[in-house]
Design an enzyme around this catalytic site. Structure first.
Site, PDB file in Angstrom:
ATOM      1  CG  ASP A 372      -3.569  24.555  70.991  1.00 34.95           C
ATOM      2  OD1 ASP A 372      -3.067  25.774  70.435  1.00 34.95           O
ATOM      3  OD2 ASP A 372      -4.013  23.713  70.468  1.00 34.95           O
ATOM      4  CE1 TYR A 449      -9.702  22.628  63.931  1.00 32.09           C
ATOM      5  CE2 TYR A 449      -7.824  24.170  64.217  1.00 32.09           C
ATOM      6  CZ  TYR A 449      -8.436  23.365  63.316  1.00 32.09           C
ATOM      7  OH  TYR A 449      -8.304  23.170  61.972  1.00 32.09           O
TER       8      TYR A 449
END
Length: 735
Positions: A372, A449
């Protein structure tokens, strides 16, 4: 080869089986701007919110301003530094300093965090302030049909004002990397596409997804059961070299669109159900509601801020703690020079990488592993008072990469005290101490998310790092994949995956000479002179981690081992080593996959719970945002950090993994919630002080009960009067 006619067939087949164009969910940058716009409207709106009124706004006490003892040498690039950098790079471009190379948009240039060696000389020995440099990305061979796209970085500095850039220079940036400092780059970003890298070839599998309806970002819940694959050379820039592999549908493989279409319309062919968006993906309230829920919930309040902030230098003091903050595009928030009562405990504490590793029976779920930091863990959301943080919290603005000028995030981090729902100390009928702790929080959205990062500071000198995840799961179409997730909706499977988040903890316990001591509660059979029979019991076994050969560890079974960073040269007056203990406090994990086919060498930090290395200025990070571009030769291969060096009384760095094994269930619809996707680690004093440091607070009571008069005398030790005080004078012993 992939002829034009095949491309047309792909589009035709797609329209045939889905009925409309589809795409992955909006890019997180777009999502962020939408979220910021909504938050801004909420902040500025003065009319009613449904049944709420703008009059119900609480007064927020402002934290007193202070001056940091030293400049924040880890802070953002200033506006003048960015202007000077842009001017200097513009001159390089005019002089064709980088043939076949494009300088990245200047906004993504970041401060090169100075070496610890130089910073300590400045902080502790009145040395010079470290010179400031920027790291700037270079992209080579982009947009050409020949040559592999390459990524590298250059070091530019010392930074100066735009009026005079004559002292600035550049050089290739290589020292933080474990390879040459260059990496090839794949074609595009992995947005619901799974790449496999073999023998200078890329196999790319893509999945079709439905479209969300309304205002909800629900693409992640709308996978369809059709996949197609392409194969290309590793540079992937010439479409003429692409090869169409085929379609996958319901576990069956079809080499061509014609073969698939013929099978699909043949008698008896099993057609998968549709996965259609609807209210089931929406996050608004549903159902009749809870009893009495429309009454106002309890609200914490603060009469005044009990911490101080230097907003310019991002420096904070609270109850004996002091520290600096900074934000970077890749890693988000990091803390430096954390001290308690003037003594440095931690030099650096912050996230390094966040991995989401999926598994499944289809090539997309099986091939998906997100690193990420490539998407930017520093893209913090604007925090909403009363929801993300208490209404009385203070806020910090941050400045990170984003355009030719610094991108300013308003209310990107919040600061607040909180009264825990349990005491920090209590003993029977005699004394009781409030557990007031201090929180620094930031929330970032990475794709589907939202990650909440909280750093909690306690009055006994402890620190807790807490990570929570919420948002839309990346789901799978439910078809012959029962071993990889629960059936959670009509045509939906909860795609199993691991979240592993790696943190760097550079501890300095009474200096840089530290040792990791393992103290294990060990079962044993012992004979004692006072017993005529052997006794089954337990005792402590102490062991030092002496070198990097033995420093890749797992948390012990049953929590029987304490992991203590101690300074063996400075014991306390009882002869015990002073130190801090590190322990999991909520659901920490490491990656369940062994030797991941997706990650190869790009995520070697994820396989253990706790890993220890000798601090080196050349090993500042365990990962890099570009590690996923070449997983066989990543820019940072964490395994190379472990080269048999001694760890006895050395400057130690701990690399800790937090996270969760996520098996989405029906309760993850429409969103995963923060209460369950939760992981935390604690850093607590162990023989460091001669007593409990929370005795320094006056926010406690002592009760003296007079048996004759049956009255209780309450002593408050001079604490300020609260808005609402509990009546303790009637408290007896209850006999």
């Amino acid at each position: 080869m992939l002829p034009t006619s095949t491309v047309g067939r792909l589009v035709t087949a797609f329209l045939l089986f889905t009925g409309s164009a589809t795409a992955r969910r909006a890019h997180q940058h777009i999502r962020k701007f939408q979220t910021a716009e909504i938050a801004s409207r909420m902040r500025d709106y003065t009319g009613p919110y449904d049944t709420l009124s703008a009059e119900a706004v609480c007064t927020v006490p402002r934290a007193p301003s202070i001056d940091a003892p030293k400049k924040n040498v880890w802070g953002f690039l200033t506006r003048d530094e960015r202007k000077g950098l842009r001017k200097y790079l513009g001159e390089l471009n005019k002089n064709h300093a980088f043939p076949n190379t494009t300088l990245v948009d200047l906004g993504t240039a970041e401060l090169m965090i100075p070496n610890k060696t130089d910073v300590l000389r400045y902080l502790d020995n009145n040395g010079p302030e470290p010179e400031r440099y920027a790291s700037v990305a270079l992209y080579e061979n982009f947009g050409t049909k020949k040559g592999s796209p390459q990524y590298s970085t250059i070091l530019v500095g010392p930074l100066s004002t735009p009026d005079d850039v004559s002292q600035m220079s550049w050089s290739p940036l290589t020292y933080p990397f474990t390879n040459s400092g260059k990496t090839r780059m794949l074609l595009g970003n992995m947005d619901y596409r799974a790449y496999r890298q073999y023998d200078n070839q890329i196999t790319e599998w893509s999945q079709y997804w439905g479209s969300s309806t309304g205002a909800f970002d629900s693409y992640d819940l709308l996978p369809l059961g059709l996949f197609y694959g392409l194969r290309m050379d590793i540079d992937g820039q010439d479409p003429e070299s692409w090869t169409f592999i085929g379609y996958l549908y319901n576990g069956d493989f079809y080499k061509t669109a014609e073969e698939f279409r013929k099978a699909y319309f043949s008698p008896g062919f099993e057609k998968l159900p549709a996965n259609i968006d609807g209210p089931w993906t929406h996050t608004d309230p549903k159902g009749p509601g809870f009893p009495m829920d429309r009454l106002a919930p309890p609200m914490p309040v603060a009469q005044e801020a009990r911490y101080s902030v230097d907003y310019k230098e991002q420096y904070i003091e609270w109850m004996g703690f002091s520290f600096y903050l900074t934000f970077q595009y890749e890693t988000g928030m990091t803390m430096y020079d954390i001290r308690f009562k003037g003594e440095r405990i931690i030099y650096e504490l912050g996230i390094q990488e966040a991995l989401a590793h999926y598994a499944g029976a289809d090539p997309v779920q099986s091939g998906t592993s997100y690193l990420d930091s490539a998407y930017g863990l520093g893209y913090a959301n604007e925090l909403m008072p009363g929801y993300d943080c208490p209404t009385y919290a203070s806020y910090l603005n941050i400045s990170i990469a984003g355009g030719y000028t610094a991108k300013r995030d308003v209310k990107a981090a919040c600061l607040f005290e909180f009264d825990a729902d349990y005491s920090i100390q209590r003993h029977g009928y005699v004394s009781n101490t409030k557990n007031i702790y201090f929180v620094v929080r930031t929330i970032t959205t990475v794709g589907n998310y939202d990650y909440s990062f909280s750093y909690e500071f306690y009055m006994d000198g402890s620190i807790q790092v807490v990570v929570r995840a919420a948002g839309y799961i990346q789901s799978a179409f439910y078809a012959k994949n029962e071993d990889y997730g629960y059936h959670i909706h009509d045509a939906l499977s909860g795609s199993m995956h691991d979240h592993v988040l790696n943190f760097k903890l550079d501890m300095d316990i009474l200096g840089q000479a530290n040792t990791m001591e393992l103290v294990t509660v060990t079962p044993t059979t012992e004979e004692y002179v006072w017993s005529d029979q052997p006794r089954n019991t337990m005792k402590l076994v102490r062991k030092d981690v002496t070198s990097e050969d033995e420093s890749r560890l797992f948390w012990s079974q049953n929590g029987q081992t304490q992991y203590r960073v101690v300074n063996k040269d400075k014991p306390n007056k009882y002869g015990e080593y002073r130190g801090y203990r590190v322990l999991p406090s909520q659901g920490t994990i490491h990656l369940a996959v062994n030797n991941s086919s997706n990650l190869a060498r790009a995520g070697n930090w994820a396989y253990h719970d706790l890993q220890i290395t000798k601090q080196k200025d050349t090993e500042p990070r365990s990962s890099n945002a570009m590690n996923g571009e070449n997983v066989y030769d990543p820019l940072v291969d964490f395994d190379t950090f472990f080269d048999s060096e001694s760890l006895e009384q050395e400057d130690l760095v701990l690399w800790l993994n937090l996270g969760m094994h996520h098996l989405p269930h029906t309760g993850d619809l429409p969103n995963t919630v923060f209460t369950t996707a939760h992981s935390a680690i604690s850093i607590v004093p162990s023989n460091y002080f001669l007593r409990d440091q929370s005795r320094d607070t006056v926010n406690m009571v002592r009760l003296d009960y007079n048996y004759r008069s049956e009255k209780t005398t309450v002593k408050y030790f001079g604490q300020a009067q609260q808005i609402c005080m509990a009546n303790l004078s009637a408290v007896g012993y209850g006999y």
